[in-house]
Design an enzyme around this catalytic site. Structure first.
Site, PDB file in Angstrom:
ATOM      1  N   HIS A  80       0.953  -1.136   0.005  1.00 49.88           N
ATOM      2  CA  HIS A  80       0.488   0.453   0.041  1.00 49.88           C
ATOM      3  C   HIS A  80       0.818   1.328  -0.183  1.00 49.88           C
ATOM      4  O   HIS A  80       0.618   2.286   0.499  1.00 49.88           O
ATOM      5  CB  HIS A  80      -0.997   0.048   1.264  1.00 49.88           C
ATOM      6  CG  HIS A  80      -1.894  -0.994   1.219  1.00 49.88           C
ATOM      7  ND1 HIS A  80      -3.313  -0.713   0.290  1.00 49.88           N
ATOM      8  CD2 HIS A  80      -2.084  -3.045   2.206  1.00 49.88           C
ATOM      9  CE1 HIS A  80      -4.030  -2.039   1.195  1.00 49.88           C
ATOM     10  NE2 HIS A  80      -3.138  -3.064   1.690  1.00 49.88           N
ATOM     11  N   ASN A 153     -10.330  -2.738   2.299  1.00 49.04           N
ATOM     12  CA  ASN A 153     -10.065  -2.503   0.911  1.00 49.04           C
ATOM     13  C   ASN A 153     -11.465  -2.392   0.050  1.00 49.04           C
ATOM     14  O   ASN A 153     -12.033  -1.980   1.203  1.00 49.04           O
ATOM     15  CB  ASN A 153      -9.104  -4.257   0.681  1.00 49.04           C
ATOM     16  CG  ASN A 153      -7.847  -4.267   0.346  1.00 49.04           C
ATOM     17  OD1 ASN A 153      -7.219  -3.448   1.172  1.00 49.04           O
ATOM     18  ND2 ASN A 153      -7.274  -5.629   0.919  1.00 49.04           N
ATOM     19  N   TYR A 367       0.261  -4.514  12.595  1.00 51.79           N
ATOM     20  CA  TYR A 367       0.027  -3.146  12.470  1.00 51.79           C
ATOM     21  C   TYR A 367       0.904  -1.637  12.963  1.00 51.79           C
ATOM     22  O   TYR A 367       2.057  -0.470  12.093  1.00 51.79           O
ATOM     23  CB  TYR A 367      -1.400  -2.385  12.087  1.00 51.79           C
ATOM     24  CG  TYR A 367      -1.194  -2.779  10.580  1.00 51.79           C
ATOM     25  CD1 TYR A 367      -2.148  -4.245  10.598  1.00 51.79           C
ATOM     26  CD2 TYR A 367      -2.297  -2.075   9.351  1.00 51.79           C
ATOM     27  CE1 TYR A 367      -2.437  -4.636   8.789  1.00 51.79           C
ATOM     28  CE2 TYR A 367      -2.145  -2.314   8.385  1.00 51.79           C
ATOM     29  CZ  TYR A 367      -2.645  -3.668   8.036  1.00 51.79           C
ATOM     30  OH  TYR A 367      -3.083  -4.442   6.955  1.00 51.79           O
TER      31      TYR A 367
END
Ligand code: HDE
Length: 693
Positions: A80, A153, A367
């Protein structure tokens, strides 16, 4: 430098200023300074001995400037990397305290600040926007109870079921390590090798080969939380929930040949579009919808709701709209905000909780971890784009780049100090409480049997598409597999597709000129009876509109100003953008006046527009007919099924572009017929036009 300038004196500022000037402090920020705040006297020349050097190490301003420049880049996101963000807010449309105790859903009308970043997955930071790829749709909600990140997404399922496979998936789609290509493309051996060996990827592959992977704009995409999450209410009751973002602009994609051409003509097409829409006040909006269900539904549903390769069709469980997201502010600085924003799936708030989806569990580690290598410090939460808007109080201390001089004597708890020295304490009532649940079972590495059906929803997806969308899926599989050099990989992939749909695999195999192989073994029988689900299609049962779309008008000297003005006015009135394209950027002469244009024809191919109009004079059309770019402008618009409005005097250009007469979707444009053209354009494409091979 050129020899002639060598012996000139340096052109530094006159240093003979009066002493008074020193005391007249200019307004803050007007005088250039070092990062330490020391005012600079010269921004053009480094400190040298004599006129021609050497340069002195003593020049702290030079060294500081170069030092900072040398470290401007930070690691791009491992996935990303290519993204674009904007600010906005979420407005609660329906209070749902029965479902969740989350503060933002307690009252209708609550507004919560938001930041959204859209992205492609595979490409590097500088890759083109129109790669065939999944799009990230990451939303940060700055709630009064902390930041809640929904990191989703534009497709509701994913390639893999277990986080342990994510590095393999990403390594397979990124550039092949021994050669360094392809960039931002899945059409190569290693990707198809991996996914053909991982039948669980099949459902997501159908989505990735569909038009969802080449969106017209970030504004025209749906978003999905993908995993099943939980809502928890104040009584501690929990239900499952799936999140959906529904674009109020509609869903729209480009054609593959358009995507390829846009990447060349304007690699920034998506970010430019989002920026332009917000800057012009046409704020994009999405409805936040939820599919809420209980254990009984989950137990009765055809698939395991913890399996991220499965979705719950809206036809089975409708989406309930509870809030609306509006993006109304572009960033001031792309690096500070879009690049440094740190989304973390584990950022949830009281009233929301996780499930045991094995992909989600892995993400909840990844993350936070990745921010350290990207942003370089545990203190990334202090960056303005990441900082919660509610009070923050804890005993986490120090670390690189700590911006807060945290007061108080005790940096631990419990402590017996009072006042400012005491610090905060946890709150058993208001604080986040993980849903109490019982877990049991053997500790094993095992894929649940309930995750074993890899083909049935892929079949349902394909069969729920319109014939046009099915054609596109066939073409996309054939295109991508044709780029695969190793024949055995192609065959293996075809064997998987046999399990999805006989028509699909036969058409792909025929296009590749390969035989249809025997079906790959399927762990469980593929199901036929999942039912038609039009919600999975873009084109079926959709209301279309030209609002928010772009009309390109090709104009020349001597064009009919009345038709031009009427066309501009009619499209502007329905919320469309209109841009003029002339033979040259200097404008066109209409009567006695010069009309400004937005583009020169050689820099504005028709792929950049949703529909085109030809408003030319006869001589202007004749001149353009001699130019390849003008002929391609028209021929491409026709081939890409765009509506074309044309004044009579532009007929030479239509002929030069070999547009048949008459042709579906090619309309005659006069001051009186503009509305007919507007109405036609609302269909977005003339699907009835035969696609040119
Ligand atoms: Fe991500 N993903 N992901 N992902 N993902 C990242 O986090 C990861 C997955 C998604 O605009 C990274 O800050 C793992 C699914 C978006 O900043 C990283 C797994 C979905 C974004 C990471 C997944 C996503 C990321 C890279 C499998 C859709 C961009 C930089 C277990 C539901 C967010 C970063 C932005 C970014 C890991 C799978 C969406 C490395 C381990 C499924 C939209 O942490």
């Amino acid at each position: 430098m050129a020899p002639a300038s060598r012996r000139k004196r340096s052109a530094g500022p006159d240093r003979r200023g009066s002493g008074d000037e020193l005391h007249q402090a200019p307004a803050r920020g007007e005088v250039m300074t070092t990062a330490q705040g020391a005012p600079l006297s010269d921004g053009q020349n480094s400190l040298r001995v004599g006129d021609r050097g050497p340069t002195l190490l003593e020049d702290f301003a030079l060294r500081e400037k170069i030092f900072h420049f040398d470290h401007e880049r930070i690691p791009e996101r491992v996935v990303h990397a290519r993204g674009y963000g904007a600010h906005g807010y979420l407005e609660t449309l329906e209070a749902i305290p029965d479902l969740t105790r989350a503060a933002i859903f307690q009252r209708k009308g609550t507004r919560t600040e938001a930041f959204v970043r859209f992205s492609t997955v595979a490409g590097n930071l500088g890759s083109p926007d129109l790669a065939r790829d999944v799009r990230g749709f990451a939303v940060k909600l700055y709630t009064t109870e902390g930041n809640w990140d929904i990191v989703g997404n534009n497709m509701p399922v994913f390639f893999i079921q277990d986080a342990v496979k994510f590095p393999d998936l990403v390594h397979s789609v990124k550039e092949e390590p021994d050669r360094g290509w392809p960039q931002a493309a899945s059409a190569h051996d290693t990707f198809w090798d991996f996914v053909s060996l991982m039948p669980e990827a099949t459902h997501m592959l159908l989505w990735a080969m569909s038009d969802r992977a080449i969106p017209r704009s970030l504004r025209f995409m749906e978003g999905f939380g993908v995993h099943t999450f939980r809502f928890v209410n104040a009584a501690g009751e929990s239900r499952f929930v799936k999140f959906h973002w529904k674009p109020r602009q509609g869903v729209q994609s480009v054609l593959w040949p358009e995507a390829v051409a846009i990447n060349g003509a304007d690699p920034d097409f998506h970010r430019r579009d989002l920026y332009a829409a917000i800057a012009s006040g046409a704020y994009p909006q999405w409805d936040l919808g939820v599919q809420v269900f209980d254990d009984a539904f989950a137990d009765a549903f055809d698939f395991d709701v913890l399996d991220p390769t499965k979705l719950i069709p809206e036809e089975v469980l409708p989406v309930r709209v509870i809030a609306r997201l509006t993006l109304d502010r572009v960033v001031d600085n792309v690096f500070a905000e879009t690049e440094q924003v740190a989304f973390c799936t584990q950022n949830i708030v009281p009233g929301v909780d996780f499930t045991n989806d094995p992909l989600l569990q892995g993400r909840n580690f990844s993350y936070l971890d990745t921010q350290l290598s990207r942003l370089g410090s545990t203190n990334f939460t202090h960056l303005p784009v990441n900082a919660p808007r509610c009070p923050v109080a804890h005993f986490q201390r120090d670390g690189h780049m700590q911006p807060n001089p945290q007061p108080g004597r005790a940096a631990y708890e419990p402590n017996s100090f009072t006042g400012a020295d005491r610090g905060p304490r946890a709150d058993a009532e208001a604080g986040f409480r993980t849903l109490e649940r019982s877990e049991s079972g053997l500790t094993r590495r095992l894929r649940a049997e309930s995750f074993a059906d890899h083909y049935s929803q892929a079949r349902q997806f394909f069969r729920s598409q319109s014939p046009i969308e099915q054609d596109h899926i066939v073409a996309a599989f054939a295109f991508e597999l044709a780029k695969v050099e190793t024949a055995a990989i192609r065959t293996r992939m075809l064997a998987n597709l046999v399990n999805v749909d006989k028509d699909l695999v036969t058409r792909v195999a025929n296009t590749l000129r390969m035989p249809v192989p025997p079906a790959a073994p399927a762990a469980v029988a593929v199901r036929d009876g999942l039912g038609d689900a039009p919600s999975l299609s873009i084109l079926r049962d959709r209301h279309t509109s030209f609002a928010g779309r772009k009309l390109g008008i090709l104009v020349t000297d001597g064009a009919d100003a009345a038709v031009l003005d009427a066309t501009v006015a009619a499209f502007t009135a329905i919320g469309a953008t209109v841009e003029l394209i002339g033979p040259a950027i200097g404008g066109v002469k209409l009567g006695r006046s010069l009309r400004a244009v937005d583009h020169a024809i050689d820099g504005a191919p028709s792929v950049l527009f949703d529909a085109v109009a030809l408003v030319t004079s006869t001589s202007g059309a004749a001149a353009l007919s001699e130019r390849t770019c003008a002929k391609e402008f028209v021929a491409d618009a026709f081939a890409h099924l765009k509506f074309i409005g044309s004044v009579g005097s532009a007929s030479a250009l239509l002929d030069a572009a070999q547009v048949p007469d008459p042709a579906a979707g090619v309309l005659s444009l006069t001051a009186d017929s503009v509305q007919d053209f507007v109405t036609a354009c609302m269909g977005l494409r003339e699907w009835a036009r035969p696609v040119t091979p």
